[in-house]
Write a protein that holds these residues in place. Structure first.
Motif: not given
Length: 877
Positions: A478-483, A526-530, A554-562
């Motif tokens: 997870e941390s390396n995918m964010k980086r 999932s929202e953290e990887f947008i 899923s987190p609200q940010g996922v729906y907002d971004t979609l």
């Protein structure tokens, strides 16, 4: 020579006793026992006698002689040439000049417990004997002037083996100590030979005719004739030669050097006692040789630059590691100053662990000495004494030398044998451009960040890096995918998207061998990887749609971004069919119910992309009916304005007023829409006519004909209302007049009760009976049974109570100023509200009489009239 045995103690005070009558020829003192064995003669001729003396026991002041027996091999007397005794007192061997050896087995101190036999016969004089004990095995070495043999005494029949075909003279053989493995030393004129019981060992080329050989504390002592003098060939060498010069040499065979060398005049023997060597010469002098201490020996060797010899000497004296290290350092410095850098580095390597590495490293930092420095640093790492700086230096040496084989050998050690700082090694290899080696180290030792950094930034092997991340534990993946997600998304978008889908749903490391269900999968937010999808909207949309399908929560940010993505795609799409499809997708997402908590954000997104249907839907969900109408007004959609009023006018009446104001401000012809609005305003009585006229007065196109019908209908309706109100007023006046007359009659005239039936049971009325002014009559028993109060008519009481309750309620509500103000403000007809409160008596002072006070019977009639008035008033209303 006179048969005496002399004792010389450390105080050098001589003492003696008479052991034989004639002479003493041989003595043997045991080291571990106070037993002395002697050979001598008590009478003339060849009659040697062996005597065993116990020095601890006394017999008349002299040592006790425990055994005497003749030393004769067989029946033929001969001269004794040598004598030796085993330390366990079980063996004694006597050598003779005729080549015979007699062995006494058993307790040598007693006759009864020992057995004597001839062990060896030969034609050459026996010159030396020595017992060798190794474990339970006992050997006897026999040396003559022409050969050397070994007998095994621990086996029956005493098997023997000839070790060599040359011998030595008398006193020219000895047995070494365990430091030389108990070897038998035989000194010939040319060489000194060492023998094992079964073979010949090494030899040393010590020239000169040997006269005496001894072994003392690891040293070989040899007395030989000075080569400058004329050689002598006598066998025994017993004759005095006062003019002879003799050389005493003390050899250290282990360290291979001469410890002492000096010339003496005619040495009788060299004796070892009290930790020193004593040299007895024919002139009656004793010279003492004292061994120097170890440090003095080493300093002497240092002065002569004999470092190898000093090292061997230190080891043989068991010098501690610090002392040895100092010798190695001095030796290394000596070689370095002479220019022998290869030899110097070997000595410095031996100082590792004691000498500070920087002392050596500074000497070899020159580029021409880099191979020496490499060897030193390698050994430093092998002994696990290197720090990060040493690792850096060693790797730099490898890279400078371009020695890939050594480099690979260094880094590809097993994990349990790693003797260097891995992270430092990775940094150095990366800096030197050895990326494959750096990656190997990082992967082997689980330095995930370094592995990914090199793969992505240097090698640019994005696919391999992505696969590696997929094998990591969840937290690290997870941390390396964010980086590194953005870099991976840019180069391998599809594979990166797939890994993110797994990471955010049900992640298990790809290298995990556990069966399904053994390890519960983890999922990331999932929202953290947008942000990873910054420039990859297509992959982002696929990722978000996948998340909403598999995870409804899923987190609200996922729906907002979609939603934002779908609106962007819809806004920029040119193909009508695709645009329609995207329109439906966006609207479906809006209607999914996921935007209730972020209503404002969704509304802003729809407004930004001019998504009309979405804006209207959100207005409707938020009950923002005025905004809906204003939206249609801005777009001049007149029919939609009317539709909005019809749909939501009942919930928000002011919409019709706003619609009228909107159409009134339009300069174009809107008579049709104004008429529709006026019709509804009239039907619902939403606005006073005067306000309607004032509103439409601003429209230059609206003529009187537009509101003619409205005004006519309104006036007609008000006329009808006036007529109805006048009729009601007239009715109330007539009713009031009638009630007043009844009150007057009740006050002035008697009341005639003409009822013939009981108002409760409807039976014929009989006395006693009860009559009320209201006109109801009752049997007394019926009245008492049904009446709750003696002063109220049971039939009128329910109605009267309602009236009384209304009066009380009005009394309580008279002070409700806020309620009155609120109703007045919100009502479409404020006059009716004021009139209603006037009717309730809010603005009048009302006195309410409920019960008659006791003792005031005169007012009973007036109270009854008052009650009747209230009842009639209620009925009239």
């Amino acid at each position: 020579m006179e048969g005496q045995i002399w004792f010389l103690p450390r105080s050098l005070q001589l003492s003696s006793f008479q052991a034989y009558k004639l002479r003493v020829t041989h003595l043997y003192q045991l080291k571990q026992h106070s037993i002395l064995v002697s050979v001598g003669e008590d009478e003339e001729g060849i009659n040697p006698l062996v005597k065993v003396w116990n020095l601890e026991k006394r017999d008349g002041g002299n040592p006790l002689c425990t055994r005497i027996f003749p030393a004769i091999p067989g029946n033929k007397p001969t001269v004794v040439s040598c004598l030796t005794v085993h330390e366990n007192l079980n063996f004694m061997a006597i050598g003779f000049a005729d080549g015979s050896v007699v062995l006494t087995k058993g307790d040598i101190t007693r006759d009864r417990h020992s057995k004597t036999q001839i062990l060896h016969e030969g034609s050459y004089p026996v010159t030396g004997l020595a017992f060798r004990q190794s474990g339970k095995t006992t050997h006897l070495f026999v040396v003559t002037t022409e050969n050397i043999q070994s007998y095994m005494l621990s086996v029956k029949d005493y098997p023997h083996l000839e070790l060599d075909t040359h011998g030595c003279g008398l006193r020219c053989s000895s047995l070494s100590d365990p430091s030389q493995d108990l070897q038998f030393i035989v000194a010939g004129n040319d060489c000194v030979y060492l023998y094992q019981p079964d073979e010949r060992g090494p030899c040393f080329a010590f020239e000169g005719q040997k006269l005496i050989v001894h072994w003392y504390r690891g040293y070989l002592i040899i007395v030989s004739k000075d080569r400058k003098t004329s050689p002598k060939s006598e066998f025994a060498g017993n004759e005095a030669q006062n003019s002879d010069k003799q050389v005493l040499n003390i050899y250290d065979l282990c360290n291979k050097f001469i410890a002492y060398s000096s010339i003496f005049d005619d040495i009788v023997d060299v004796l070892a006692e009290w930790g020193s060597l004593y040299v007895l010469t024919r002139d009656g002098k004793i010279h003492v040789l004292q061994e120097k201490d170890t440090q003095t020996k080493l300093e002497m060797l240092f002065r002569k630059n004999l470092f190898e010899m000093a090292i061997n000497l230190a080891k043989s004296h068991h010098l501690d590691s610090d002392g040895l290290s100092e010798i190695f350092r001095q030796y290394g410095d000596h070689l370095y100053n002479k220019g022998n850098h290869d030899g110097a580095i070997q000595q410095y390597i031996r100082t590792i662990g004691k000498l500070e590495p920087s002392y050596v490293i500074r000497k070899f930092l020159d580029a021409q000495r880099i191979h020496n420095l490499t060897a030193y640093l390698q050994t430093l790492h092998l002994q696990s004494l290197a720090n990060a700086d040493h690792t850096t230096l060693l790797l730099n040496c490898y890279t400078k030398l371009k020695d890939s084989s050594k480099l690979e050998e260094f880094i590809k050690t097993s994990e349990s044998e790693v003797r260097f700082d891995v992270e430092t090694a990775i940094k150095v290899l990366r800096q030197a451009g050895y990326y494959s080696h750096a990656v190997y180290l990082a992967e082997k030792h689980a330095h995930h960040e370094w592995y990914l950094k090199i793969q992505l930034e240097d090698i640019k092997n994005y696919q391999e890096a992505l696969c590696y991340i997929g094998k990591l534990p969840f937290d690290q993946a997870e941390s390396n995918m964010k980086r590194y997600g953005k870099i991976l998304m840019h180069h391998v978008p599809n594979e990166t998207t797939e890994l993110l889908k797994i990471l955010c749903t049900d992640y298990r490391p790809s290298g995990d061998n556990e069966g399904p269900g053994m390890l519960e999968g983890k999922k990331a937010n999932s929202e953290e990887f947008i942000p990873v999808f910054a420039n990859n909207s297509r992959e982002l949309k696929a990722f978000l749609e996948h998340m909403t399908e598999v995870q409804a929560d899923s987190p609200q940010g996922v729906y907002d971004t979609l939603l934002e993505l779908r609106l962007q795609n819809w806004a920029h799409e040119q193909d009508e069919q695709i645009k329609e499809k995207l329109h439906n997708e966006a609207l479906t997402l809006l209607k999914s119910g996921r935007f209730k908590t972020v209503f404002d954000k969704a509304l802003v997104l729809c407004q930004m992309h001019n998504f009309k249907d979405g804006v209207l839907y959100l207005y409707e969900q938020g009950k923002l009916f005025q905004q809906i109408m204003h939206y249609h007004m801005q777009n001049e959609q007149y029919k939609k304005v009317i539709e909005v009023c019809e749909l939501y006018g009942d919930q928000e009446a002011c919409l019709w007023e706003q619609a009228l104001g909107y159409f009134a401000r339009k300069e174009e012809d809107c008579k049709e829409y104004i008429a529709a609005v006026l019709k509804h305003i009239e039907s619902k009585n939403l606005m006073p006519p005067l306000l309607v006229v004032q509103t439409l007065a601003h429209n230059s196109t609206a003529t009187l004909s537009v509101i003619k019908d409205y005004l006519v209908n309104k006036l007609q309706k008000q006329s009808r209302q006036i007529e109805q109100d006048e009729q009601r007023i007239q009715k109330y006046r007539e009713e009031t007049t009638r009630i007043r007359q009844e009150i007057e009659e009740l006050k002035a005239s008697p009341k005639i009760f003409q009822k013939t039936k009981c108002s409760i049971c409807t039976s014929a009325l009989e006395l006693p009976s009860v009559h009320f002014l209201c006109g109801h009559s009752f049997h007394q028993h019926c009245f008492e049974s049904y009446s709750e109060s003696d002063s109220e008519c049971p039939t009128c009481m329910p109605e009267n109570r309602k009236v009384m309750d209304m009066i009380r309620a009005q009394e309580q509500k008279r002070d409700l100023h806020d309620q009155f103000q609120h109703q007045l403000k919100c009502s479409n007809d404020g006059f009716s509200v004021v009139a209603d409160y006037f009717g309730r008596g809010v603005f009048n002072k009302l006195t309410l009489i409920t019960d008659l006070p006791s003792g005031k019977a005169a007012t009973t009639i007036e109270a009854g009239l008052q009650r009747e008035l209230l009842i009639h008033a209620k009925r009239s209303t």
